[in-house]
Design a protein around this motif. Sequence first.
Motif, PDB file in Angstrom:
ATOM      1  N   ARG A  87       0.838  -1.211   0.000  1.00 47.87           N
ATOM      2  CA  ARG A  87       0.000   0.000   0.000  1.00 47.87           C
ATOM      3  C   ARG A  87       0.867   1.254   0.000  1.00 47.87           C
ATOM      4  N   ARG A  88       1.950   1.219   0.792  1.00 48.35           N
ATOM      5  CA  ARG A  88       2.852   2.369   0.837  1.00 48.35           C
ATOM      6  C   ARG A  88       3.564   2.580  -0.500  1.00 48.35           C
ATOM      7  N   LEU A  89       3.648   1.524  -1.295  1.00 53.14           N
ATOM      8  CA  LEU A  89       4.270   1.622  -2.612  1.00 53.14           C
ATOM      9  C   LEU A  89       3.251   1.929  -3.714  1.00 53.14           C
ATOM     10  N   GLY A  90       2.007   2.201  -3.323  1.00 50.03           N
ATOM     11  CA  GLY A  90       1.010   2.623  -4.306  1.00 50.03           C
ATOM     12  C   GLY A  90       0.114   1.536  -4.843  1.00 50.03           C
ATOM     13  N   TYR A  91       0.137   0.349  -4.236  1.00 51.77           N
ATOM     14  CA  TYR A  91      -0.694  -0.762  -4.697  1.00 51.77           C
ATOM     15  C   TYR A  91      -2.073  -0.735  -4.046  1.00 51.77           C
ATOM     16  N   ARG A  92      -3.072  -1.162  -4.815  1.00 53.49           N
ATOM     17  CA  ARG A  92      -4.338  -1.572  -4.208  1.00 53.49           C
ATOM     18  C   ARG A  92      -4.138  -2.982  -3.652  1.00 53.49           C
ATOM     19  N   THR A  93      -4.639  -3.241  -2.470  1.00 53.96           N
ATOM     20  CA  THR A  93      -4.445  -4.548  -1.847  1.00 53.96           C
ATOM     21  C   THR A  93      -5.789  -5.141  -1.466  1.00 53.96           C
ATOM     22  N   ALA A  94      -5.995  -6.392  -1.820  1.00 57.99           N
ATOM     23  CA  ALA A  94      -7.268  -7.047  -1.529  1.00 57.99           C
ATOM     24  C   ALA A  94      -7.024  -8.516  -1.210  1.00 57.99           C
ATOM     25  N   LEU A  95      -7.890  -9.057  -0.374  1.00 55.51           N
ATOM     26  CA  LEU A  95      -7.865 -10.471  -0.001  1.00 55.51           C
ATOM     27  C   LEU A  95      -9.222 -11.077  -0.264  1.00 55.51           C
ATOM     28  N   SER A  96      -9.233 -12.157  -1.016  1.00 54.10           N
ATOM     29  CA  SER A  96     -10.453 -12.936  -1.197  1.00 54.10           C
ATOM     30  C   SER A  96     -10.188 -14.324  -0.624  1.00 54.10           C
ATOM     31  N   GLY A  97     -10.862 -14.662   0.485  1.00 56.42           N
ATOM     32  CA  GLY A  97     -10.705 -16.000   1.029  1.00 56.42           C
ATOM     33  C   GLY A  97     -10.117 -16.046   2.411  1.00 56.42           C
ATOM     34  N   LYS A  98      -9.513 -17.184   2.707  1.00 57.44           N
ATOM     35  CA  LYS A  98      -9.066 -17.513   4.060  1.00 57.44           C
ATOM     36  C   LYS A  98      -7.704 -16.894   4.372  1.00 57.44           C
ATOM     37  N   MET A  99      -7.570 -16.333   5.577  1.00 57.18           N
ATOM     38  CA  MET A  99      -6.254 -16.028   6.116  1.00 57.18           C
ATOM     39  C   MET A  99      -6.196 -16.325   7.609  1.00 57.18           C
ATOM     40  N   HIS A 100      -7.340 -16.662   8.201  1.00 54.20           N
ATOM     41  CA  HIS A 100      -7.417 -17.113   9.594  1.00 54.20           C
ATOM     42  C   HIS A 100      -6.856 -16.084  10.563  1.00 54.20           C
ATOM     43  N   PHE A 101      -7.109 -14.782  10.279  1.00 51.79           N
ATOM     44  CA  PHE A 101      -6.718 -13.758  11.235  1.00 51.79           C
ATOM     45  C   PHE A 101      -7.542 -13.909  12.506  1.00 51.79           C
ATOM     46  N   CYS A 102      -6.883 -13.863  13.661  1.00 51.56           N
ATOM     47  CA  CYS A 102      -7.568 -13.903  14.947  1.00 51.56           C
ATOM     48  C   CYS A 102      -7.416 -12.547  15.622  1.00 51.56           C
TER      49      CYS A 102
END
Length: 499
Positions: A87-102
């Motif tokens: 993001r700091r480098l100018g990217y759009r960032t997205a997650l589709s699906g599992k990452m199991h953040f607690c």
Amino acid sequence: MNILFLMADQMAAPILPLYDAASPIKLPNLQRLAERAVVFDSAYCNSPLCAPSRFTLVSGQLPSKISAYDNAADFAADIPTYAHHLRRLGYRTALSGKMHFCGPDQLHGYEERLTSDIYPADYGWAVNWDAADVRPSWYHNMSSVLQAGPCVRTNQLDFDEEVVFKARQYLYDHVRRGDDQPFCLTVSLTHPHDPYTIPREFWDLYDEVDIPLPEGAIPQAEQDPHSQRLLKVIDLWDKPLPEAKIRDARQAYYGACSYVDAQVGHLLKTLEECGLADDTVIVFSGDHGDMLGERGLWYKMHWFEMAARVPLLIHAPGRFAPARVQASVSTMDLLPTFVELAGGRLPAELPLDGRSLLPHLEGRAGHDEVIGEYLAEGTVSPLLMIRRGPYKYIHCELDPPLLFDLQNDPLERENLAASPDYAELLASFQAEVRQRWDLARLHGEVLASQRRRRFVAAALEQGERTSWDHQPFVDASQQYMRNHIDLDDLERRARYPQP
């Protein structure tokens, strides 16, 4: 360039055709991708369990550095992830699906999460080393094997089909937007993770295939102490499995691998349709493997190859020539790799354990080392791993050491730790463990974290419950045809390519 990061869950690298030419598993899309990619033949997770492996992957730091102890470990919001860096480098960032953040932060640098997670975000799965002999009801059991077979529908199919649909929609939206901002889209499937069941379309791919049974299961009395504990954790102690169900479980797993490949195919087709294929680095990997009955074990939670080795390929034909990398690397190395692929620099003041894979990608000499930590169920003391050159060393203060020469013993049948010929090597690994870790302090930190989380989890079960699970927001007022949106303009913007 854009980055499309594809993840499979519990996909064991050693039995895939990417690594074993005799494998019966059918992965046509991934094999075509691999032919033009840099394929890592010795890639590992840094903790053979879902959440700790994923937290380490996204942060580039070992589990002990970020308190990623088990599947209910809180992932702190102030730990930088590759999504923050990009993001700091100018990217759009997205997650589709599992990452199991607690924990309450369910974004961790991603601007968008296109779906919820398939696993809970609370502390309900916290491990209890204070009562190690008590088997909680939520631990794995053998129902996945005993109920293995074809199906019409499952919870995991519902999830993965939403994941892929939303990911493809994200790619369509990107090209319809028409700007030059790059994206990093992470698409994380939950297959081929158990339960071992898959629709007939994929089950029947293997009806005429001779499904190999595990090679030489080790009697439970001859297992190493950690394997014996795992047999009790998964409720397999003194409970032999029917051979037919073992075969069914493996057939369903093969089918689930082919299902993952089909989803990869859908995403690759969308890249092509949208004109993004030449501008996108494609990375494919996973969080850990699955023992699938090898050595008499199932699921993960150990450092044997089937549980710890993951697929890893990086596809950027305009930038890197196809190659095979023999050196041992880990998914912890992806964060610095992503930053360098994006043209950025890693801040010297931020801690990082991972090392960039760019030298390997460019055909230069790179590192050949993996450090691993397992701090969850099945052990009551840190279970550590060092993989370097041909050797793998596994250390636990409670257990005899394990030392394998994987070059000459890829199935890890001969423990060299008791051999006088390897006494000097064993001593050097043991000294390195003492130098790398303060084991007494780490043990105490794990116990303290478990106790805090169990207390908080019990308290939050009382009274009104507030969910931490991610809730994707969809603004229906901006979808499809609406009276405040000009119809011709709507249809033009939604069409690709535009007339």
